[in-house]
Design a protein around this motif. Structure first.
Motif, PDB file in Angstrom:
ATOM      1  N   ALA A 293       1.165  11.357  -0.557  1.00 14.63           N
ATOM      2  CA  ALA A 293       0.391  11.959   0.529  1.00 14.63           C
ATOM      3  C   ALA A 293       0.302  13.471   0.377  1.00 14.63           C
ATOM      4  O   ALA A 293      -0.679  14.077   0.785  1.00 14.63           O
ATOM      5  N   GLY A 294       1.326  14.066  -0.243  1.00 16.17           N
ATOM      6  CA  GLY A 294       1.364  15.516  -0.425  1.00 16.17           C
ATOM      7  C   GLY A 294       0.417  16.030  -1.488  1.00 16.17           C
ATOM      8  O   GLY A 294       0.118  17.214  -1.540  1.00 16.17           O
TER       9      GLY A 294
ATOM     10  N   CYS B 144       0.850  -1.200   0.000  1.00 20.01           N
ATOM     11  CA  CYS B 144       0.000   0.000   0.000  1.00 20.01           C
ATOM     12  C   CYS B 144       0.881   1.245   0.000  1.00 20.01           C
ATOM     13  O   CYS B 144       2.033   1.205   0.413  1.00 20.01           O
ATOM     14  N   LEU B 145       0.292   2.333  -0.402  1.00 23.65           N
ATOM     15  CA  LEU B 145       1.016   3.607  -0.361  1.00 23.65           C
ATOM     16  C   LEU B 145       0.785   4.270   0.992  1.00 23.65           C
ATOM     17  O   LEU B 145       0.264   5.377   1.084  1.00 23.65           O
ATOM     18  N   SER B 146       1.158   3.560   2.071  1.00 28.20           N
ATOM     19  CA  SER B 146       1.075   4.139   3.410  1.00 28.20           C
ATOM     20  C   SER B 146       2.354   3.802   4.175  1.00 28.20           C
ATOM     21  O   SER B 146       2.921   2.723   4.003  1.00 28.20           O
ATOM     22  N   GLU B 147       2.792   4.748   4.990  1.00 30.52           N
ATOM     23  CA  GLU B 147       4.033   4.543   5.744  1.00 30.52           C
ATOM     24  C   GLU B 147       3.913   3.387   6.736  1.00 30.52           C
ATOM     25  O   GLU B 147       4.866   2.656   6.947  1.00 30.52           O
TER      26      GLU B 147
ATOM     27  N   ARG C 132      13.478   4.974  -1.450  1.00 32.53           N
ATOM     28  CA  ARG C 132      12.693   5.427  -2.608  1.00 32.53           C
ATOM     29  C   ARG C 132      11.205   5.203  -2.377  1.00 32.53           C
ATOM     30  O   ARG C 132      10.382   6.052  -2.734  1.00 32.53           O
ATOM     31  N   LEU C 133      10.855   4.072  -1.766  1.00 34.22           N
ATOM     32  CA  LEU C 133       9.443   3.801  -1.457  1.00 34.22           C
ATOM     33  C   LEU C 133       8.902   4.828  -0.465  1.00 34.22           C
ATOM     34  O   LEU C 133       7.806   5.341  -0.642  1.00 34.22           O
TER      35      LEU C 133
END
Length: 93
Positions: A91-92, A52-55, A82-83
């Motif tokens: 997120a920005g 997922c695109l979450s930290e 890089r990820l």
């Protein structure tokens, strides 16, 4: 006779272990030559793993070494960096 709705490909995130549409995840690929990279198009040849695109998901996957197990190789710090940068960028928006 109606038109069938298009099937959405689902993949499992290695961090949260949830099934999500492929388009929502980022693919990390191990090429046939053994190089690790981030596959932005989702079509690069080789073994792929999704996150997922979450930290939080990235941290979980990193801590459990899920990416390394899925790709059957060690992953350099640069790929994780890089990820992380890509997730912050998303997120920005």
């Amino acid at each position: 006779m109606g038109i069938k709705p298009k099937k959405v490909p689902m993949r499992m995130c290695l961090g949260c272990r949830e099934m999500r549409p492929k388009a929502e995840l980022r693919r990390i690929v191990k090429s046939p030559e053994g190089a690790i990279g981030i596959d932005l198009k989702g079509k690069a040849p080789g073994r792929g793993a999704y996150i997922c695109l979450s930290e939080q998901c990235l941290k979980k996957a990193r801590k459990s070494r899920a990416l390394e197990r899925a790709l059957e190789t060690s992953i350099e710090e640069e790929i994780y960096a890089r990820l992380e940068a890509e997730i912050r960028e998303q997120a920005g928006e």
